[in-house]
Design an enzyme around this catalytic site. Structure first.
Site, mmCIF file in Angstrom:
data_model
loop_
_atom_site.group_PDB
_atom_site.id
_atom_site.type_symbol
_atom_site.label_atom_id
_atom_site.label_comp_id
_atom_site.label_asym_id
_atom_site.label_seq_id
_atom_site.Cartn_x
_atom_site.Cartn_y
_atom_site.Cartn_z
ATOM 1 N N CYS A 4 -2.384 -12.813 -43.405
ATOM 2 C CA CYS A 4 -0.973 -12.448 -43.499
ATOM 3 C C CYS A 4 -0.617 -11.172 -42.718
ATOM 4 C CB CYS A 4 -0.599 -12.331 -44.974
ATOM 5 S SG CYS A 4 1.173 -12.470 -45.319
ATOM 6 N N GLU B 102 -2.687 -18.210 -48.235
ATOM 7 C CA GLU B 102 -2.929 -17.022 -49.055
ATOM 8 C C GLU B 102 -2.519 -17.301 -50.500
ATOM 9 O OE1 GLU B 102 -2.016 -12.221 -48.786
ATOM 10 O OE2 GLU B 102 -0.561 -13.620 -47.930
ATOM 11 N N LYS C 70 -9.058 -8.761 -47.197
ATOM 12 C CA LYS C 70 -7.881 -8.331 -46.439
ATOM 13 C C LYS C 70 -7.873 -6.817 -46.249
ATOM 14 C CE LYS C 70 -2.805 -8.835 -46.522
ATOM 15 N NZ LYS C 70 -1.682 -9.352 -47.330
#
Length: 268
Positions: free
Chosen positions: A158, A40, A118
């Site tokens: 994440c 990321e 995301k």
């Protein structure tokens, strides 16, 4: 299929971060990796979240070297080494003056294979550390997966690891989860979450991570990891830059899913 997860300790110089990422992509390709993943925000770990706004690009399936340099460099690296390249995440311009935290995947010929923005935005406040990604980032709203040589690859980033329903609907045989976990939350939950997502989906999982002390003073947990469908850790890199490599075995996947047909027993 040979895969490689790159661990970085990205700083505040975008050009330097790109050069380091490209060096590890080249090394992974030299070691036989066919699919390579970056962590990321491989391109920037800024002093503050707003720094992402300054380097945000317009999305382009065919990026221009001047207008979309981050996307162009990823595409060129995939083509140059003849590999599938998962570009961790980078900031793409979004509505309301915000950015999306976006994963782009390029095929060996440089064609864009997938995009994922995301969905779940991290927030945390323990009185000493405070994060609120929603202040600068716009949340995505669409799950994403693609097919790679017989593997169904699910994309996530994440904090998404804490939301198992995201993966269930994608039916993955490989989960990708590039991350920049904080040292605090990573120490407590990182491997637990990785192994749980692999086991419950009977899927391989690759998690390239940021890992170390960054120039902005932030410390990330690292522990870039590759997990097999039984939850066994195949490769792990605790801290610092480097590679975690492993080979995905379709027979191992078939064996595990045959012995424990949990995916066939779902009721909801």
């Amino acid at each position: 299929m040979r895969i490689a997860a790159v661990q970085l300790v990205s700083g505040m110089d975008v050009a330097e971060n790109l050069a380091r990422a490209e060096r590890w992509i080249a090394e992974a390709a030299a070691q036989g990796a066919q699919f390579i993943g970056l962590p990321e925000y491989f391109c920037l770990m800024g002093q503050q979240d707003d720094d992402k706004l300054a380097i945000a690009e317009d999305f382009a399936a065919q990026p221009d070297a001047l207008a979309q340099p981050l996307q162009h460099r990823l595409q060129a690296a995939a083509r140059r080494h003849g590999v599938w390249l998962h570009g961790g995440t980078l900031p793409l311009k979004a509505a309301g003056g915000k950015v999306s935290n976006s994963s782009l995947v390029y095929a060996p010929d440089g064609a864009l294979a997938a995009r994922y923005d995301k969905v779940h935005l991290f927030a945390f406040d323990n009185g000493r550390e405070r994060y609120d990604e929603g202040r600068v980032q716009a949340a995505g709203d669409t799950p994403s997966a693609f097919d790679l040589a017989g593997w169904r690859v699910a994309l996530s980033v994440c904090y998404d690891l804490r939301f198992p329903e995201l993966y269930r609907q994608l039916g993955p045989s490989l989960i990708c989860a590039p991350a920049a976990f904080t040292h605090t939350t990573g120490q407590a939950h990182w491997q637990l979450l990785l192994r749980a997502r692999a086991v419950e989906n009977l899927s391989y999982l690759m998690a390239p991570a940021q890992g170390g002390m960054h120039a902005n003073g932030r410390r990330t947990w690292g522990h870039t990891t590759i997990v097999d469908p039984w939850g066994e850790v195949l490769a792990e890199l605790p801290e610092g830059e480097g590679l975690a490599l492993a080979t995905l075995d379709p027979e191992r996947l078939r064996q595990v899913r045959s012995q424990l047909p949990a995916l066939q027993h779902r009721r909801f």
